[in-house]
Motif scaffolding. Structure first.
Motif, PDB file in Angstrom:
ATOM      1  N   LEU A  87       0.829  -1.200   0.000  1.00  0.00           N
ATOM      2  CA  LEU A  87       0.000   0.000   0.000  1.00  0.00           C
ATOM      3  C   LEU A  87       0.864   1.252   0.000  1.00  0.00           C
ATOM      4  O   LEU A  87       0.620   2.195  -0.746  1.00  0.00           O
ATOM      5  CB  LEU A  87      -0.912  -0.020   1.228  1.00  0.00           C
ATOM      6  CG  LEU A  87      -2.041   0.976   1.303  1.00  0.00           C
ATOM      7  CD1 LEU A  87      -3.029   0.757   0.172  1.00  0.00           C
ATOM      8  CD2 LEU A  87      -2.760   0.842   2.640  1.00  0.00           C
ATOM      9  N   TYR A  90       2.264   1.977  -3.328  1.00  0.00           N
ATOM     10  CA  TYR A  90       1.263   2.377  -4.311  1.00  0.00           C
ATOM     11  C   TYR A  90       0.785   3.819  -4.113  1.00  0.00           C
ATOM     12  O   TYR A  90       0.478   4.514  -5.067  1.00  0.00           O
ATOM     13  CB  TYR A  90       0.077   1.408  -4.239  1.00  0.00           C
ATOM     14  CG  TYR A  90      -1.012   1.675  -5.243  1.00  0.00           C
ATOM     15  CD1 TYR A  90      -0.801   1.477  -6.603  1.00  0.00           C
ATOM     16  CD2 TYR A  90      -2.260   2.112  -4.826  1.00  0.00           C
ATOM     17  CE1 TYR A  90      -1.804   1.718  -7.527  1.00  0.00           C
ATOM     18  CE2 TYR A  90      -3.269   2.359  -5.743  1.00  0.00           C
ATOM     19  CZ  TYR A  90      -3.039   2.161  -7.095  1.00  0.00           C
ATOM     20  OH  TYR A  90      -4.034   2.410  -8.001  1.00  0.00           O
ATOM     21  N   LEU A  91       0.717   4.280  -2.866  1.00  0.00           N
ATOM     22  CA  LEU A  91       0.184   5.611  -2.556  1.00  0.00           C
ATOM     23  C   LEU A  91       1.304   6.599  -2.292  1.00  0.00           C
ATOM     24  O   LEU A  91       2.392   6.213  -1.865  1.00  0.00           O
ATOM     25  CB  LEU A  91      -0.704   5.541  -1.305  1.00  0.00           C
ATOM     26  CG  LEU A  91      -1.919   4.630  -1.388  1.00  0.00           C
ATOM     27  CD1 LEU A  91      -2.609   4.570  -0.029  1.00  0.00           C
ATOM     28  CD2 LEU A  91      -2.889   5.118  -2.453  1.00  0.00           C
ATOM     29  N   LEU A 134      -8.243   1.926  -4.411  1.00  0.00           N
ATOM     30  CA  LEU A 134      -7.612   0.790  -3.748  1.00  0.00           C
ATOM     31  C   LEU A 134      -8.398  -0.495  -3.961  1.00  0.00           C
ATOM     32  O   LEU A 134      -7.816  -1.564  -4.094  1.00  0.00           O
ATOM     33  CB  LEU A 134      -7.451   1.080  -2.260  1.00  0.00           C
ATOM     34  CG  LEU A 134      -6.430   2.160  -1.910  1.00  0.00           C
ATOM     35  CD1 LEU A 134      -6.477   2.488  -0.439  1.00  0.00           C
ATOM     36  CD2 LEU A 134      -5.039   1.762  -2.341  1.00  0.00           C
ATOM     37  N   LYS A 137      -7.396  -1.746  -7.308  1.00  0.00           N
ATOM     38  CA  LYS A 137      -6.015  -2.222  -7.326  1.00  0.00           C
ATOM     39  C   LYS A 137      -5.850  -3.532  -6.542  1.00  0.00           C
ATOM     40  O   LYS A 137      -5.154  -4.444  -6.982  1.00  0.00           O
ATOM     41  CB  LYS A 137      -5.096  -1.144  -6.756  1.00  0.00           C
ATOM     42  CG  LYS A 137      -3.679  -1.567  -6.475  1.00  0.00           C
ATOM     43  CD  LYS A 137      -2.875  -1.726  -7.727  1.00  0.00           C
ATOM     44  CE  LYS A 137      -1.415  -2.055  -7.385  1.00  0.00           C
ATOM     45  NZ  LYS A 137      -0.640  -2.405  -8.518  1.00  0.00           N
TER      46      LYS A 137
END
Length: 142
Positions: A87, A90-91, A134, A137
């Motif tokens: 996570l 990704y962010l 999210l 994803k």
């Protein structure tokens, strides 16, 4: 302990990158919680442990008089910590902080908005968009 170990380790690892020190601090956080006399007053165990983890890491850095090092985070094998590392990759930092404020530290949209100088509706909309992004994803994992 098992439920929150990965989260506590992940949060400490954001500041302290030596795996042995991270594990020591994780144990300190849980020991502190289990010996806390007013456990019944804790509104949310997750947010209490998250705050304690951050404070323990910052206190460790202050005591060691070091700056956070830019190196690879220690690896943890729990599903929670593995997912949180994915996570985080990704962010961006702002998005990650927003999700942590809302879901980990249990801050309301109004509290986050006040802190960031935006409207509560803006915070709610941003969280909604992040959740949608999210869920696409990480289908089946959320």
């Amino acid at each position: 302990y098992e439920q929150y170990h990965g989260l506590v380790a992940f949060l400490i690892n954001r500041y302290v990158h030596n795996p042995a020190d991270v594990e020591d601090l994780v144990e300190d956080v849980f020991l502190s919680f289990f010996s806390y006399k007013n456990q019944k007053e804790v509104r949310s165990i997750k947010s209490y442990l998250a705050s304690s983890a951050k404070n323990a890491a910052l206190a460790y850095l202050a005591k060691a008089e070091t700056e956070p090092m830019e190196e690879e985070p220690a690896s943890y094998t729990s599903p929670m910590s593995t997912f949180l590392l994915e996570l985080e990759a990704y962010l961006d930092e702002e998005e990650m902080n927003l999700l942590f404020d809302y879901y980990v530290y249990d801050l309301s949209a109004k509290e986050i908005a006040k802190e960031k100088g935006v409207s509560p509706e803006s915070v709610r909309m941003r969280i909604s968009r992040l959740k949608k992004r999210l869920s696409q994803k990480f289908k089946g994992r959320l």
